[in-house]
Design a protein around this motif. Sequence first.
Motif, short mmCIF file in Angstrom:
data_model
loop_
_atom_site.label_atom_id
_atom_site.label_comp_id
_atom_site.label_asym_id
_atom_site.label_seq_id
_atom_site.Cartn_x
_atom_site.Cartn_y
_atom_site.Cartn_z
N ARG A 149 14.73 66.03 -17.43
CA ARG A 149 13.90 65.78 -16.24
C ARG A 149 13.44 67.10 -15.65
NH1 ARG A 149 15.40 62.10 -10.91
NH2 ARG A 149 14.24 63.31 -9.36
N ALA A 172 10.44 58.95 -22.42
CA ALA A 172 11.14 58.64 -21.18
C ALA A 172 11.53 59.93 -20.46
CB ALA A 172 12.37 57.79 -21.45
N CYS A 173 12.00 60.92 -21.21
CA CYS A 173 12.38 62.21 -20.61
C CYS A 173 11.15 62.90 -20.01
CB CYS A 173 13.03 63.11 -21.65
SG CYS A 173 14.70 62.60 -22.13
N PRO A 204 17.13 63.48 -27.30
CA PRO A 204 16.86 62.06 -27.53
C PRO A 204 16.71 61.76 -29.01
CG PRO A 204 15.48 62.92 -25.77
CD PRO A 204 16.15 64.10 -26.40
N GLY A 237 12.64 57.84 -26.48
CA GLY A 237 13.53 58.62 -25.64
C GLY A 237 12.86 59.88 -25.12
N ALA A 267 19.87 63.72 -19.63
CA ALA A 267 18.63 63.15 -19.11
C ALA A 267 18.16 63.92 -17.87
CB ALA A 267 18.83 61.68 -18.79
N ALA A 293 16.14 56.89 -21.84
CA ALA A 293 16.06 58.26 -22.33
C ALA A 293 16.78 58.48 -23.65
CB ALA A 293 16.60 59.23 -21.28
#
Length: 303
Positions: free
Chosen positions: A40, A216-217, A208, A213, A36, A29
């Motif tokens: 989410r 990923a989040c 990020p 990043g 993070a 992330a």
Amino acid sequence: MPTTRTAALLILLASAAVLGLAPILVRLADTGPAAAGFWRFAFALPWLWLLVSRPGQAVGEGGPGRPSGLMALAALFFVLDLSFWHYSIAFTSVANATTLTNLTPVVVTAAAWLMFRERPRALFLAALALALFGAWTMSAGADGRQGANPRLGDAFAAVTALWYAGYFLTVKVLRGRVSAGRIMLWSTALGAPMLLAVSVALGEPLAPASLAGWLACAGLGLVHVAGQGGVAWALGRLPAALTAVTVLIQPVVAAMLGWWLFAETMTAAQLGGAAALLAGVVLAQWSAGRVGSGGPGGPTTAA
């Protein structure tokens, strides 16, 4: 056609496997651990809103409704869970962080016995012991070169198990009254500002620093909806203790992904522990199936 119980078990297994992606995405992330968790929740909220607002739902289940005190409590438990767990991922291996966090079944089984009269049978307790032995072996069998501060990370992960048990049991109570979608929506909406406050208070980098990043989040948001949402749904159809044990497949998935993506070693002891853990999960489900719809501890809560 699979029975309702079989369908619930299959969805639970798939959801637990999806949750195994979460620690990998936290590592990718490119932001603070608590931040993070905030992203989410933030990325999950639009999906959850669409889920509870879709047409064709049962009477009384349409729309988001209103949050309740128990939903706020679930949010608090989950915020504590993610905060401690994400820091454990930063300090120890993905395998250890995920395995120790999932010691939750011990707490859940005891509490479910007292709260829901889900009395565990001898075979189920044997299965739980086997799964926990496998989890302990996966953690103890690490080679010591898996993280910046493995002892601190392992301690954070162990404490996380208590917070996750609190969340688990709160959702179990709510599922007797409210749909999984509403629980997920409001626990996420109430938890997001809490995680943001934790991130700011700890001085973490919030945004990020790269496109990877951000992706990923965004992935964490999807994992939250599909993984945690599936677990919440299953808690309305299966005993809490059985659900908690089944979710133990999450650390096996996470450990394998950590080995593949981050070159985190898997020792012979850890591989043996993973096999014992999976065997315990299979035995727990088989023991539940032998006694019919009551599972390891009597009748399940209606959906």
